[in-house]
Structures are given as C-alpha cells and as structure tokens.
Motif scaffolding. Structure first.
Motif, PDB file in Angstrom:
ATOM      1  N   ILE A  55       0.189  -7.150   4.373  1.00 16.09           N
ATOM      2  CA  ILE A  55       0.538  -5.919   5.228  1.00 16.09           C
ATOM      3  C   ILE A  55       2.083  -5.457   5.022  1.00 16.09           C
ATOM      4  N   TYR A  70       0.908  -1.166   0.054  1.00 14.78           N
ATOM      5  CA  TYR A  70      -0.205   0.063   0.187  1.00 14.78           C
ATOM      6  C   TYR A  70       0.809   1.277  -0.018  1.00 14.78           C
ATOM      7  N   ARG A  80       0.129  -0.944   6.729  1.00 12.74           N
ATOM      8  CA  ARG A  80      -0.847  -0.756   6.066  1.00 12.74           C
ATOM      9  C   ARG A  80      -1.110  -2.080   5.019  1.00 12.74           C
ATOM     10  N   TYR A  81      -2.670  -2.246   5.172  1.00 13.19           N
ATOM     11  CA  TYR A  81      -3.129  -3.697   4.035  1.00 13.19           C
ATOM     12  C   TYR A  81      -3.286  -3.188   2.647  1.00 13.19           C
ATOM     13  N   PRO A 105      -9.661  -4.305   2.203  1.00 14.77           N
ATOM     14  CA  PRO A 105      -8.234  -4.658   1.936  1.00 14.77           C
ATOM     15  C   PRO A 105      -8.074  -6.276   1.686  1.00 14.77           C
ATOM     16  N   THR A 141      -4.886  -9.454   2.610  1.00 17.37           N
ATOM     17  CA  THR A 141      -4.315  -9.747   3.972  1.00 17.37           C
ATOM     18  C   THR A 141      -2.786  -9.332   4.090  1.00 17.37           C
TER      19      THR A 141
END
Length: 442
Positions: free
Chosen positions: A360, A311, A365-366, A356, A358
């Motif tokens: 990270i 992200y 952030r996802y 979102p 899964t």
C-alpha cells in the motif's frame, strides 16, 4: 592537455570502442522494395507494464491528456502525488491525429518485460524459457528492415534507444542464421552512458573530475558492461564506413561534453524535478532524430514499473511519459525530412493485473504486478492499447477501434508495410501477425 581537448579525444576513443555495435555494415542488395506509405517509422514502447484501466479506460481520470482525448479530472485522492507537468506542446491530443486501438492484446507468453519487448521487436510470441541474456531467436525488425530494404540501408537509419532497466542491448539483432549483427541497429542507453544509474537519471550525473584517467575508465567500463558478449568482433561485417564513424564520433563526443558541462540537467526547460529516466530517454531520441533522421527508430520507457510497489508513483509516471510522447511527436513534426513523413506507433509491451498485491502506498492505493504465463495468471495483464499517428492521407484521423482487435505481433508487419519491404521478407522468417489496416487510409 586541457579539458576540452581531452573530452574531444575521449569521445573519439569511446566511439572507437563501440564502433562495431553502433555502426554496422550494410547488408546485401535485394530486389527493389515495394511502395512505401511513409519514409520513417518511430515505435514507442510505452513500457513498464501499463494497465488499460489507468490509461484508455481512465479509471482515475485522464492521466494521459497529451495522448488521449477527454478532460476527465484526475482522481482527487492521488492528484497530490501527480507531477504538475507543462501542457502538451501539441494543439490537440495525439488520439485526434490518428487511430486508437482501445482493446489491443498481448495474447501469448509470459507478461515479462524482456519477453514482451522481444515480441514487439520480432513480431513473434516467445515461450517461458527465454534467456534474459540471449539475443532473440528470430530476426528483429531492425534486421528485417536493413536486410530486405532496397536500396540497402546502413545502420545510421536504424536506432534502438532503450531505458536502463534490463538486458535490452541483446534486442538489436538475433541469432537467426543469415541475419545477426551485420543487420542490427545502432543501440544506445542514454541515461547509462552519461549518468549514474538510479531514479534521478541525468539529474544525478557522474562527477567529471580533473582525473582524466578515471573519467576514461568510467566510460570504458560502461561500454564494456553493455556490449560485452553482444556481438562477435570476428564475425561477418561488423565494420563501419569512415563517414559514418566520423558522424557517430562527433555525436557521442557532443553528448559527453554537454553532460559534463551540465547542459542536460534540465534539457527541456520544464524543471529538473520532472525529469526521470523516461523523459531523458525521449530527449535523447529527439537528439538522434535531429541529427540522423532515422527511417526506423524504437524507443522505450520503463519507469511506470514502479507500480510493483507504489501505485501513485505509477500514475505519476504515466502522466510524465504522456508528456514525453507529445514532445517526441512535436520534434518529429519540426524536423525537416521527418515532418509529415513519419508514422508513430505507441504501444505498451504488456499490461498489469486486475488484482493488486499487498503493498500500500502513501495514498492508500494497492500496488499491482503482472503475472500472466500462457493461460495462467491474471489475464488483465494481456490487455493493452495501440495508437497509430501519421501523415494526412496515410493514417486515419480521430479514429477509434473500440472492439477487441489487434495484437502485439501485428506491429512488426505494420512497420514492414509502411516502409515497403514487407513483400521482400522470405516466407521462412515472415512474422505471422497482420497489418493494422484499420489505422490506414485506403
């Protein structure tokens, strides 16, 4: 043979290989084209899947200060992952120079990159059965422009400049009867032509050694890969005039020579570390604008698609792409023949999900996908924006359309109206969308 002479000959040979898909014959003359609003249109597909939450709604601050008005600070938890780009070369955000549709929509069909690009270039929604290696079934904006403009336009007036991701060469013309290759656009994937594939683009250039045969084969292999099966060399009209061929050979030869000498490592002088595929794509669009002043150009960006797994990098690439668009407009406005006579349309091909996945990233952030298929899937991936910028007296300035209005299939009819050939398109192929009248004066 010295290196300079070899590159000169190689450029001519390479251009000879690609002459058919690059410079295409003129179409037949139709009735006189209607009054134009401007003589040039550049469509920038701010692609890769851009979510309104991060762009026009500024959930993480104004990641796009060159395009969007407002000085909202970038969210502190991801600010460290955002490139410190130079300030926009423009005196004000592009939003102030045109009309922003804040709640545009990609209303139908799968939110996939190729299908959504097809919608943008044909003005018709696609179904879920689209073949990723299949040319569009309906005429593209390039074909409509070249076939129905009067006087007839050659292919030097129409350019499709795409990033390296996906089967985008197939989008320069359709399989629709009576259209096809003879009305297609020049197509180029700049970062594939003179660089290795991968994130670093031209910053990770091919090694041009003294092995002349190896260099020749590398370029030939690229061309074969990108154009094989995309046109019929025995079909109608895949020819080019001597004058246009010579211009293109010279242009391509210059690209190859400049790449081999390292002149494209940092072409904007902003630091090589900032240059990703999107920025290089815009740089080469600028080169085409300066050389050919095309009446119709479509250029896309794709790097923000990293949002599937990162992200913060997505936010970073939004920020970089924003700068690239301001550079593009600066070049348009500083190029004689296009300055004050060009309409620029900036629109994502589709959005991204609200929910979102899964994955990270390093900043907690996802990541986010885009999964809408017809009425199923996350509908936020259908929410996009559209910005229309252009000359005084043609485009409304500092104009915000804040309600849900306008959709992807409206872009092609708008281009047709601006370039004055909308009334010449037969009803059988006339795209179903509407002219974006809110963006224009009168």
């Amino acid at each position: 043979m010295n290196r300079k002479d070899f590159l000169k000959r190689l450029g001519a040979a390479a251009a000879g290989v690609v002459a058919a898909p690059y410079i295409l014959t003129s179409g037949r003359l139709f009735a006189s084209t209607g009054a134009r609003m401007a003589n040039h249109v550049v469509l920038c597909l701010f692609a890769g899947g851009v979510r309104n939450l991060e762009s026009v709604q500024k959930m993480d601050g104004n990641l796009m200060p060159g395009i969007l008005s407002g000085n909202e600070a970038i969210a502190s938890d991801i600010a460290a992952g955002i490139a410190n780009m130079p300030a926009s070369p423009l005196g004000q955000p592009l939003q102030a120079l045109g009309t922003l549709y804040k709640e545009f929509r990609f209303k139908e069909g799968p939110t996939g990159h190729y299908s959504a690009h097809t919608v943008a270039l044909t003005g018709r929604y696609t179904d879920t059965n689209i073949n990723l290696r299949e040319a569009p079934r309906w005429p593209t904006i390039f074909e409509l422009y070249r076939k129905h403009s009067s006087p007839t336009k050659n292919a030097l007036n129409a350019w499709w400049v795409s990033n390296t991701l996906g089967p985008y060469p197939a989008l320069n013309y359709s399989t629709y009867p009576g259209y096809g290759s003879m009305y297609g656009a020049n197509f180029i994937q700049p970062t594939s032509l003179i660089s290795q594939s991968g994130y670093n683009a031209l910053g990770n250039m091919r090694s041009f050694t003294s092995d002349e045969r190896n260099l020749r084969n590398q370029i030939r292999d690229f061309l074969d890969k990108n154009f094989s099966g995309q046109f019929d060399p025995n079909g109608s009209g895949v020819t080019n005039s001597d004058v246009d061929s010579d211009r293109l050979r010279t242009f391509v030869d210059g690209l190859l020579q400049n790449a081999s000498s390292g002149q494209y490592n940092d072409p904007w002088g902003i630091g090589q570390q900032f240059m990703n595929n999107d920025l290089y794509n815009m740089f080469f669009a600028e080169e085409i604008i300066r050389e050919f002043q095309p009446e119709l150009m479509v250029v896309n960006m794709q790097d923000v698609d990293v949002c599937h797994f990162d992200y913060t990098r997505y936010a970073d690439f939004l920020h970089r792409a924003d700068y690239a668009v301001t550079r593009l407009w600066q070049t348009i406005q500083s190029t004689p023949g296009m300055a004050d006579d060009t309409v620029l349309i900036v629109v994502p091909e589709h959005g991204r999900n609200q929910e979102p996945n899964t994955v990270i990233d390093a900043y907690g952030r996802y990541a986010i996908d885009h999964t809408a298929i017809d009425s199923s899937g996350d509908q936020m991936s259908r929410e996009i924006f559209c910005l229309v910028v252009g000359p005084d007296g043609v485009v409304r300035k500092n104009n915000l359309v804040n309600q849900v209005k306008g959709e992807s299939i409206d872009v092609v009819p708008t281009i047709a109206r601006v370039l004055g050939f909308d009334t010449e398109i037969p009803a059988s192929v006339n795209p179903p969308g509407n002219f974006l009248e809110d963006a224009f004066v009168g």
